[in-house]
Design an enzyme around this catalytic site. Structure first.
Site, PDB file in Angstrom:
ATOM      1  N   THR A 174      51.488  71.536  10.474  1.00 61.74           N
ATOM      2  CA  THR A 174      51.014  71.191  11.807  1.00 61.74           C
ATOM      3  C   THR A 174      51.959  70.219  12.501  1.00 61.74           C
ATOM      4  O   THR A 174      52.668  69.478  11.829  1.00 61.74           O
ATOM      5  CB  THR A 174      49.620  70.553  11.610  1.00 61.74           C
ATOM      6  OG1 THR A 174      48.773  71.545  11.077  1.00 61.74           O
ATOM      7  CG2 THR A 174      49.037  69.986  12.870  1.00 61.74           C
ATOM      8  N   ARG A 202      39.326  81.597  10.876  1.00 60.30           N
ATOM      9  CA  ARG A 202      39.166  80.278  10.237  1.00 60.30           C
ATOM     10  C   ARG A 202      39.713  79.218  11.205  1.00 60.30           C
ATOM     11  O   ARG A 202      40.765  79.402  11.807  1.00 60.30           O
ATOM     12  CB  ARG A 202      39.938  80.239   8.920  1.00 60.30           C
ATOM     13  CG  ARG A 202      39.943  78.867   8.218  1.00 60.30           C
ATOM     14  CD  ARG A 202      41.191  78.078   8.533  1.00 60.30           C
ATOM     15  NE  ARG A 202      41.321  76.845   7.756  1.00 60.30           N
ATOM     16  CZ  ARG A 202      42.197  75.895   8.028  1.00 60.30           C
ATOM     17  NH1 ARG A 202      43.018  76.024   9.051  1.00 60.30           N
ATOM     18  NH2 ARG A 202      42.268  74.818   7.275  1.00 60.30           N
ATOM     19  N   THR A 225      47.607  65.779   9.905  1.00 59.05           N
ATOM     20  CA  THR A 225      48.096  67.005   9.265  1.00 59.05           C
ATOM     21  C   THR A 225      47.676  66.983   7.803  1.00 59.05           C
ATOM     22  O   THR A 225      47.726  65.934   7.152  1.00 59.05           O
ATOM     23  CB  THR A 225      49.624  67.147   9.368  1.00 59.05           C
ATOM     24  OG1 THR A 225      50.013  68.287   8.588  1.00 59.05           O
ATOM     25  CG2 THR A 225      50.374  65.917   8.858  1.00 59.05           C
ATOM     26  N   GLY A 228      42.917  70.976   6.114  1.00 54.98           N
ATOM     27  CA  GLY A 228      41.962  70.815   7.201  1.00 54.98           C
ATOM     28  C   GLY A 228      40.513  70.709   6.780  1.00 54.98           C
ATOM     29  O   GLY A 228      39.740  69.945   7.368  1.00 54.98           O
TER      30      GLY A 228
HETATM   31  N1  ASP Z   1      45.504  70.693   9.183  1.00 54.42           N
HETATM   32  C1  ASP Z   1      45.958  72.050   9.380  1.00 54.42           C
HETATM   33  C2  ASP Z   1      44.840  73.005   9.110  1.00 54.42           C
HETATM   34  O1  ASP Z   1      44.114  72.815   8.166  1.00 54.42           O
HETATM   35  C3  ASP Z   1      47.089  72.440   8.488  1.00 54.42           C
HETATM   36  C4  ASP Z   1      48.268  71.536   8.513  1.00 54.42           C
HETATM   37  O2  ASP Z   1      48.167  70.346   8.816  1.00 54.42           O
HETATM   38  O3  ASP Z   1      49.349  72.043   8.206  1.00 54.42           O
HETATM   39  O4  ASP Z   1      44.747  73.989   9.827  1.00 54.42           O
END
Ligand code: ASP
Length: 308
Positions: A174, A202, A225, A228
């Site tokens: 992210t 999702r 990030t 999630g």
């Molecule tokens: N937090 C993000 C998610 O779960 C993934 C990420 O941070 O790469 O969609």
């Protein structure tokens, strides 16, 4: 002296020097530095924190290196579904989108919702209709194709595994930015393609106000990030704000409590970038690495990848 600050991230995960080549490291650092400088320039010229975080995130979305916008990972059915959010700490206005496809810059769509709609959170077809109305750019499916992410997905598509971006096993990719402008306003923005092989529809923490993204002039601005599902259940961004507001924690103390203590006990791997109403910056993570950068006033920019 006027305090203004910006901090950005490009995802956290099992990022180690061994998992990197010098060329790739240089490419990541260059794209992070460009995104940081572009947001900082807006702040330095007296622009708003909201515009600064939008600009930094937009540039990271346009880089194929990060799991957002152009570099978004593949879903279980081989598509790209993106989540994004943006929040203004002055008015507590927010805009967020979930599961959008074909949008070049989901953060721009989130900002259009913040500015032009009475709603906060839109998904799927309705969000895309809104994007058409406000002339937010679309791209064909091929724009979001990156060979590396196709390979990541191909390796797991016939399984029920869903994996995070950035390394072979555990990857978070992210992107996000937080800023304090010269007028004393905070803002946060986050954007993601989610997790490789995620079930279609999702939704992660990124677009959920208070979980992956939050800004409040009374406390701080946060962009997260990580895994999630854990960040949603721990309401991470708002938890940090609450520790400052109700318990008088400093930004650093609040970040350490949530990221290095609560989330670790809970099993939630990841990190975040944060800035408070005084311009202090915190970049905590409990994973092996996090792509990150920050710049306070006109001091030298900091760019980091690994644990130090
Ligand atoms: N937090 C993000 C998610 O779960 C993934 C990420 O941070 O790469 O969609």
């Amino acid at each position: 002296m006027t305090n203004f600050s910006i901090a950005i991230h490009g995802g956290a995960g099992t990022i180690t020097p061994a998992s990197m080549t010098p060329e790739l490291e240089h490419a990541y650092k260059t794209d992070l530095a460009n995104a940081l400088e572009a947001g900082h320039r807006i702040l330095n010229e007296g622009g708003s924190a909201l515009d600064a975080v939008e600009k930094s995130v937009l540039l990271l979305e346009n880089s194929p290196l990060f799991n957002a916008g152009r570099g978004s990972v593949f879903t279980k059915d081989g598509k790209h579904e993106m989540d994004a959010a943006i929040m203004c700490g002055d008015t507590l206005a927010a805009g967020a989108v979930a599961g959008v496809r074909s949008i070049r810059n989901p953060v721009v769509l989130a900002k259009a919702i913040l500015e032009h709609s009475d709603h906060v959170f839109m998904s799927g077809y309705g969000a895309e209709e809104f994007a058409r109305k406000y002339k937010v750019a679309f791209e064909p499916e091929e724009y979001f194709y990156t060979a590396q992410r196709y390979k990541q997905w191909r390796d797991v598509r016939d399984t029920d595994l869903f994996i995070l971006d950035h390394t072979v096993e555990k990857k978070f990719g992210t992107v996000g930015a937080v800023a304090l402008d010269k007028a004393g306003n905070l803002a946060a923005a986050t954007s993601t393609g989610g997790m490789t092989n995620k079930n279609y529809n999702r939704i992660g923490d990124t677009p959920i106000i208070g979980s992956g993204t939050y800004a409040n002039n009374a406390t701080c601005a946060i962009s997260c990030t990580g895994h999630g599902e854990f960040f949603i259940r721990a309401v991470v961004a708002y938890d940090i704000s609450c520790l400052i507001e109700y318990k008088g924690y400093t930004l650093q103390q609040a970040c350490e409590k949530v990221v290095l203590d609560k989330l670790v006990k809970f099993g939630g791997e990841g990190g975040l970038v944060a800035v408070d109403a005084h311009g202090n910056v915190a970049l905590p993570f409990n994973s092996e690495g996090m792509y990150r950068g920050s710049k306070v006033n006109n001091n030298e920019a900091y760019i980091g990848i690994y644990k130090e």
